[in-house]
Each structure stands twice: as C-alpha cells, then as structure tokens.
Scaffold this active site. Structure first.
Site, mmCIF file in Angstrom:
data_model
loop_
_atom_site.group_PDB
_atom_site.id
_atom_site.type_symbol
_atom_site.label_atom_id
_atom_site.label_comp_id
_atom_site.label_asym_id
_atom_site.label_seq_id
_atom_site.Cartn_x
_atom_site.Cartn_y
_atom_site.Cartn_z
ATOM 1 N N ARG A 75 0.736 -1.450 -0.230
ATOM 2 C CA ARG A 75 0.013 0.053 0.152
ATOM 3 C C ARG A 75 0.916 1.155 0.036
ATOM 4 O O ARG A 75 2.202 1.342 1.307
ATOM 5 C CB ARG A 75 -0.723 -0.271 1.553
ATOM 6 C CG ARG A 75 -2.028 1.619 1.755
ATOM 7 C CD ARG A 75 -2.616 0.873 2.622
ATOM 8 N NE ARG A 75 -3.345 2.389 2.807
ATOM 9 C CZ ARG A 75 -3.677 3.460 3.567
ATOM 10 N NH1 ARG A 75 -2.293 3.001 4.687
ATOM 11 N NH2 ARG A 75 -3.560 4.337 3.414
ATOM 12 N N HIS A 119 -2.855 10.883 1.089
ATOM 13 C CA HIS A 119 -2.309 10.512 2.700
ATOM 14 C C HIS A 119 -1.294 11.950 2.798
ATOM 15 O O HIS A 119 -0.129 12.225 2.933
ATOM 16 C CB HIS A 119 -1.131 9.435 1.967
ATOM 17 C CG HIS A 119 -1.237 9.312 3.216
ATOM 18 N ND1 HIS A 119 -0.755 7.630 3.620
ATOM 19 C CD2 HIS A 119 -0.582 9.097 4.437
ATOM 20 C CE1 HIS A 119 -0.784 7.737 5.121
ATOM 21 N NE2 HIS A 119 -0.208 7.914 5.575
ATOM 22 N N GLU A 164 -7.416 8.234 6.046
ATOM 23 C CA GLU A 164 -7.787 9.379 7.657
ATOM 24 C C GLU A 164 -7.916 10.687 7.461
ATOM 25 O O GLU A 164 -7.547 11.775 7.976
ATOM 26 C CB GLU A 164 -6.176 9.219 8.177
ATOM 27 C CG GLU A 164 -5.958 7.715 8.239
ATOM 28 C CD GLU A 164 -4.219 7.734 10.278
ATOM 29 O OE1 GLU A 164 -3.871 8.598 9.825
ATOM 30 O OE2 GLU A 164 -4.122 6.171 10.621
ATOM 31 N N ASN A 290 -7.154 2.098 9.960
ATOM 32 C CA ASN A 290 -6.330 1.689 10.887
ATOM 33 C C ASN A 290 -5.625 1.597 12.358
ATOM 34 O O ASN A 290 -6.449 2.513 12.897
ATOM 35 C CB ASN A 290 -4.995 3.467 10.130
ATOM 36 C CG ASN A 290 -4.981 3.346 8.763
ATOM 37 O OD1 ASN A 290 -4.617 2.056 8.411
ATOM 38 N ND2 ASN A 290 -4.720 4.313 8.328
ATOM 39 N N TYR A 292 -3.820 1.681 15.877
ATOM 40 C CA TYR A 292 -2.821 1.897 16.978
ATOM 41 C C TYR A 292 -2.856 1.418 18.117
ATOM 42 O O TYR A 292 -2.155 1.233 18.810
ATOM 43 C CB TYR A 292 -1.769 3.325 17.182
ATOM 44 C CG TYR A 292 -0.991 2.797 15.342
ATOM 45 C CD1 TYR A 292 -0.177 2.914 14.350
ATOM 46 C CD2 TYR A 292 -2.410 4.013 14.146
ATOM 47 C CE1 TYR A 292 0.487 2.705 13.406
ATOM 48 C CE2 TYR A 292 -1.258 4.093 12.736
ATOM 49 C CZ TYR A 292 -0.837 3.145 12.940
ATOM 50 O OH TYR A 292 0.082 3.598 11.467
ATOM 51 N N GLU A 340 -3.514 -0.964 8.479
ATOM 52 C CA GLU A 340 -2.094 0.100 8.950
ATOM 53 C C GLU A 340 -1.900 -0.126 10.166
ATOM 54 O O GLU A 340 -2.976 0.122 11.532
ATOM 55 C CB GLU A 340 -2.032 1.796 9.985
ATOM 56 C CG GLU A 340 -1.172 2.624 8.013
ATOM 57 C CD GLU A 340 -1.144 4.251 8.139
ATOM 58 O OE1 GLU A 340 -0.962 4.408 9.309
ATOM 59 O OE2 GLU A 340 -1.235 4.346 6.862
HETATM 60 C C1 FCB Z 1 -1.143 6.957 10.703
HETATM 61 C C2 FCB Z 1 -0.837 7.870 9.562
HETATM 62 C C3 FCB Z 1 0.983 7.331 8.944
HETATM 63 C C4 FCB Z 1 1.781 6.723 10.301
HETATM 64 C C5 FCB Z 1 0.949 6.304 11.059
HETATM 65 C C6 FCB Z 1 1.837 5.986 12.062
HETATM 66 O O1 FCB Z 1 -1.862 8.475 11.062
HETATM 67 O O2 FCB Z 1 -1.299 6.828 8.378
HETATM 68 O O3 FCB Z 1 0.904 8.199 7.349
HETATM 69 O O4 FCB Z 1 2.104 8.278 9.803
HETATM 70 O O5 FCB Z 1 0.400 7.196 11.827
#
Ligand code: FCB
Length: 434
Positions: A75, A119, A164, A290, A292, A340
C-alpha cells in the site's frame, strides 16, 4: 497457533511524502507538507521530507526488498503535486511515469499494488486558494483521481481515496500539529465534510473511468473506553466515539452525521448542501482501518502502568478486537482490511548488522492475534498491512520515530531488515502466527 485463511492478504504500507524524497525534482510541485516542514518550529529538529528514504530513486531496490520479505501487497500513496504540480490543469508526465514504473515493478515482483490517492500532501497552490475549506477542491480531487486511474487503472485494482480524513481535518485544521497548521474547529469540521464529499465524488469518477476497480477509504478508528469507575467519565464515552469515529462512519454508511454530535457542535457544524450525504454514501468495495491504540477516558494520556510505544501510545491489542466487533454490529460494511498497524520503538543496529526489535515484533504478533479473534467472531477482515515497510518521515516527529520493519540509516540510505521484518516474512510464508 493461529491460522489465517489461505486467501488473506499480507502487506505493508507507506506514503509518498514519508518516503519518496525528490521533493522538487522532475517537475514535482510544492505540497503543504513541503511548506510546513520548511517552516521553522513545525517539525521536530527541523526535519523535512526533502530526501526521506529517497524511494523516488531507490524504488527498484525497495521492491526487491519487499519481494525478499514475501509481501503479497504493498500500500503506497500517490503524491498529488507530483502528478499535478499546482493541483489542477497542467500534468507532470514524469510524475505519472514514476508511479507507472513503480506499479510495473511491483507486478513483476508478484506484489499487488494498493494505491491511496491522498495521504496528506495537498498541492500548496490549492492551499493558497483556501485548501480543503473550499468546496471547489472536491471537484479538483475527483479530476485528479480520474487522471491517475486512467493511467494506472489497467494494473491497479485496489484504490483508496483518502487516508485518515480525521487527521486531515483535525490535526491539520484544529490542533495545527499537521500541515497546513491551522487552528479553527469550525473550519476543521467543514474540511472533514469536504474531504468526505471528495471521497464520494472521486469514487464516482474512478468508476466512471473503469467499472472493474475496488474502491474504498481508509479511516483511523479507536475504540473509546472509560478506564475509571466514574459516571461522568462513562457518560463521555459515546459522545467521544460520535465526534471521532461515527462522524466519518455515519456519513459513509448511513448518509447522515450522528445527530447528537451534530447538535452538540451547534454553530460549528459544517455547511452541507442538499445531495452531499447521498454522494458521500457511495457503496464501497472495501474499507481500510488503521488501528494503533484506544482512546482511554478518565486519565491524561495512557492509563497508569500501561505499556506504551515511543509515540506514548498505549499497547492495547484487545482494542482492535473490540473496535472490529463494534463496527460489525453497528454498520453494514464492505470487506475490511487493516491498512495500518505497527509501533515506533528505539532501534539499534548491532555490529553484526542485526536490528533486534523484539517489542515491535511482539506488538504486531499480539495485534494479529487480536485481529484473528475478531475474525473468529464473524468480522469479515481480508488482509493486514503493517505500518511501515521502512523507517520514514513520521510527520511532526520527523525521523525521530521509527515504525519500519526495515531499518533505514538516513545518512547512508542503507536498509537493514529488522528481526520483526524477518519474523513477519515467516508469518506470511506460513499464514499463521504463534
Ligand atoms: C498514521 C498515518 C501514517 C503514520 C502512522 C504512524 O496516522 O496514516 O502515515 O504516520 O500514523
């Protein structure tokens, strides 16, 4: 042993500004991130993406690396100002040629290209005209999308309009941490609306060029959880979810903004024209998520005692399971992909040339288990892209935060596969996680 379906797609992700470099070469126009990173005080230690991983010149070797790792999909994002230096009108042929070569190189390596159209690197010329605050940007974005797909759509099947939108709107226009660095919540909400509308128009434009594409969008989502036993905190859980997640999900899948959040915004609410929500709610072929960390309410920052990454983000894999289950129960969604997921840690290259990043490996391992739990509970997830292939320019953190499964020495541009990368390669080969 946790076994994934045989047709599950394993990949990794990057974005144009974070890796390409060549910021002013071969006809590329200036982006808002070029301008922002060159503005003193905006990025850690004044770092810029001028050179980054020099991927623009080293893409062949990088694709070789991906092949060695056994990646099945990659990607990447397309830099709008590399293709259209001022955002509209005059095309930069060298820019389109670059992505054309990248795609051919990927296909020759048997790696599926997954392209993101935006992006975060808006052409500065469009920002000078008002940027995402301007409704006419939506039509320009759709034109750009059509141009790119005319060139690459015969070989790239999977398209993501935006990465995002929350970050573009709120980090770019409310907190000012990201380009263009504005601080105006009313504006941020209008930007969010224009980005969503652009997604709808671009989805139509892509499909008008070719009927055989798979089109979707990538959202950053967090489960919202109270971590203290307090009624006032508990009462904030739903409004927080509505403002951050449902604010994007509801327009896309229900053609409406979440009503309580809309009412709470009052005069800050965006101006929305008659057919906008119908345009936004195009049927999609895929959605990228995405993930985290969660949003933990009731504490400042991560809960006490929580394990955190170098970003200060709590390591909370079960949040991915919770998030996916909630989405599955509340929305009628297309097939999902984790587009992500990954972690920043301090890495060292040993004299023997190894990068023993056990914590990153463990982060990914735990999140793959959490993902599998959601799939076992019936959530339709079809692929996983680790963030990131390479250490790269981590936005306002510059090169200070390393997310790669491949280490990059930014002085020499030498790439070294980390232990996490070797391990991920085995996961792909076996289709299972221990
Ligand atoms: C996300 C972004 C990516 C990277 C990660 C850690 O929010 O999409 O570009 O910065 O965080």
């Amino acid at each position: 042993m946790t076994v994934f379906p045989p047709d599950f797609i394993w990949g990794s992700a990057t974005s144009a500004y974070q890796i390409e470099g060549a910021w002013n070469l071969e006809g590329k126009g200036e982006s808002i991130w070029d301008r922002f990173s060159h503005t003193p005080g905006k990025v850690w230690r004044g770092h810029t993406g001028d050179v980054a991983c020099d991927h623009y010149h080293r893409y062949r070797a990088d694709v070789e690396l991906m092949r060695d790792l056994g990646l099945q999909a990659y990607r990447f994002s397309i830099s709008w100002p590399r293709v259209l230096p001022t955002g509209r009108g005059q095309v930069n042929p060298a820019g389109l040629d670059f992505y054309d070569r990248l795609v051919d190189t990927l296909l020759a390596a048997n790696i599926k290209p997954w392209a993101t159209l935006y992006h975060w690197d808006l052409p500065q010329a469009l920002q000078d005209g008002g940027g995402w605050a301007q409704r006419d940007l939506c039509a320009h974005f759709a034109d750009y999308a059509a141009l790119v797909v005319q060139r690459l759509g015969d070989r790239v099947q999977d398209w993501m309009t935006f990465n995002e939108p929350w970050c573009t709107a709120f980090l770019g226009h409310d907190t000012g941490e990201h380009a263009p660095g504005l601080r105006d919540r009313r504006l941020a909400l209008q930007v969010a609306h224009h980005v969503l509308l652009s997604h709808g128009l671009a989805t139509q434009a892509l499909r008008a060029v070719r009927g055989d594409l798979r089109v979707g969008i990538v959202l950053n989502l967090w489960p919202v959880e109270a971590v203290v036993d307090d009624d006032d905190v508990q009462a904030e859980v739903e409004p927080t979810w509505q403002r951050n997640c449902a604010w994007f999900l509801d327009p896309l899948y229900r053609a409406a903004y979440p009503s309580a959040a809309l009412a709470a915004y009052g005069p800050l609410a965006p101006t929305v024209a008659a057919n906008d929500l119908a345009t936004i709610a195009q049927p999609l072929d895929l959605m990228g998520i995405n993930y985290y960390h969660r949003i933990a309410l009731g504490v400042e920052g991560p809960p006490p005692g929580a394990e955190v990454t170098e970003m200060g983000w709590e390591v909370y894999p079960q949040g991915l399971t919770h998030l996916l289950q909630r989405l599955h129960h509340e929305y009628r969604l297309p097939p999902l992909y984790i587009t992500e997921n990954g972690a920043a840690y301090v890495d060292t290259v040993t004299p023997a040339g190894r990068v023993p990043d056990a914590r990153r490996l463990e982060y990914v391992r735990q999140h793959l288990h959490a993902l599998h739990d959601a799939m076992a509970a019936g959530v339709d997830v079809r692929g996983y892209f680790v963030w990131s292939l390479l250490d790269n320019f981590e936005w306002a953190h510059g090169y200070g935060k390393r997310f790669g499964i491949v280490h990059v020495d930014f002085d020499t541009q030498v790439r070294t596969v980390k232990e996490s990368g070797r391990w991920y390669s085995q996961v792909i080969g076996r289709g299972q996680v221990s």
